[in-house]
Design a protein around this motif. Structure first.
Motif, PDB file in Angstrom:
ATOM      1  N   GLU A 253     -17.322  16.093 -24.263  1.00 45.71           N
ATOM      2  CA  GLU A 253     -18.110  14.907 -23.953  1.00 45.71           C
ATOM      3  C   GLU A 253     -17.608  13.729 -24.779  1.00 45.71           C
TER       4      GLU A 253
ATOM      5  N   LEU B  16     -21.451   8.117 -20.315  1.00 44.41           N
ATOM      6  CA  LEU B  16     -20.953   9.342 -20.934  1.00 44.41           C
ATOM      7  C   LEU B  16     -19.992  10.036 -19.985  1.00 44.41           C
ATOM      8  N   SER B  17     -18.990  10.682 -20.571  1.00 46.25           N
ATOM      9  CA  SER B  17     -18.017  11.427 -19.792  1.00 46.25           C
ATOM     10  C   SER B  17     -18.015  12.877 -20.223  1.00 46.25           C
ATOM     11  N   CYS B  18     -17.763  13.751 -19.267  1.00 48.84           N
ATOM     12  CA  CYS B  18     -17.625  15.177 -19.524  1.00 48.84           C
ATOM     13  C   CYS B  18     -16.346  15.630 -18.840  1.00 48.84           C
TER      14      CYS B  18
ATOM     15  N   TRP C 156     -26.241  17.723 -17.418  1.00 44.63           N
ATOM     16  CA  TRP C 156     -26.351  17.000 -18.680  1.00 44.63           C
ATOM     17  C   TRP C 156     -27.695  17.363 -19.305  1.00 44.63           C
TER      18      TRP C 156
ATOM     19  N   TYR D  71     -25.312  16.715 -24.175  1.00 44.30           N
ATOM     20  CA  TYR D  71     -24.371  17.779 -23.881  1.00 44.30           C
ATOM     21  C   TYR D  71     -24.122  17.860 -22.378  1.00 44.30           C
ATOM     22  N   CYS D  72     -22.913  18.248 -22.010  1.00 50.53           N
ATOM     23  CA  CYS D  72     -22.698  18.676 -20.632  1.00 50.53           C
ATOM     24  C   CYS D  72     -22.461  20.187 -20.634  1.00 50.53           C
TER      25      CYS D  72
ATOM     26  N   THR E  32     -22.282  14.571 -27.546  1.00 51.42           N
ATOM     27  CA  THR E  32     -21.948  13.211 -27.968  1.00 51.42           C
ATOM     28  C   THR E  32     -23.252  12.495 -28.294  1.00 51.42           C
TER      29      THR E  32
END
Length: 122
Positions: free
Chosen positions: A6, A20-22, A36, A95-96, A116
């Protein structure tokens, strides 16, 4: 094995936005459900949103509907969580995670990232 990473969390003011990116490595998201979750200090981990990688079906908890948007990018094998109109109560470690079947329970997800941090100041 799938590794999830993440990114995108940071300190933002009340009313601000973050994405946010995963990102997955090891294998593609394929037919997984990507969720998520978030966990604030002293609280249990909470489901936020999910997306079915294959169908694109999305699900959100009520308190983020209209503010958060989950999406996917096939080429980058990445899932995003766009968060708008952020509030101090959105502060948490995000979290992812991936699952093979749709679930809002943490126990339903097999692989997790490290998280993250999102902090929303008032």
């Amino acid at each position: 094995q799938v590794q999830l990473v993440e990114s995108g969390g940071e300190l933002v003011q009340d009313g601000g936005s973050l994405r946010l990116s995963c990102a997955a490595s090891g294998r593609t998201f394929s037919s997984y459900i990507i969720g998520w979750f978030r966990q604030a200090p002293g609280k249990e981990r909470e489901f936020v949103a999910s997306i079915n990688w294959a169908s694109g079906n999305k699900y959100y908890i009520d308190i983020v509907k209209g503010r958060f948007t989950i999406s996917r990018n096939y080429a980058k094998n990445t899932v995003y969580l766009q968060m708008n109109s952020l509030k101090p109560e959105d502060t948490a470690l995000y979290y992812c995670a991936i699952a093979t079947a749709w679930s809002t329970r943490s126990s339903g997800y097999k692989y997790w990232g490290q998280g993250t941090q999102v902090t929303v100041s008032s």
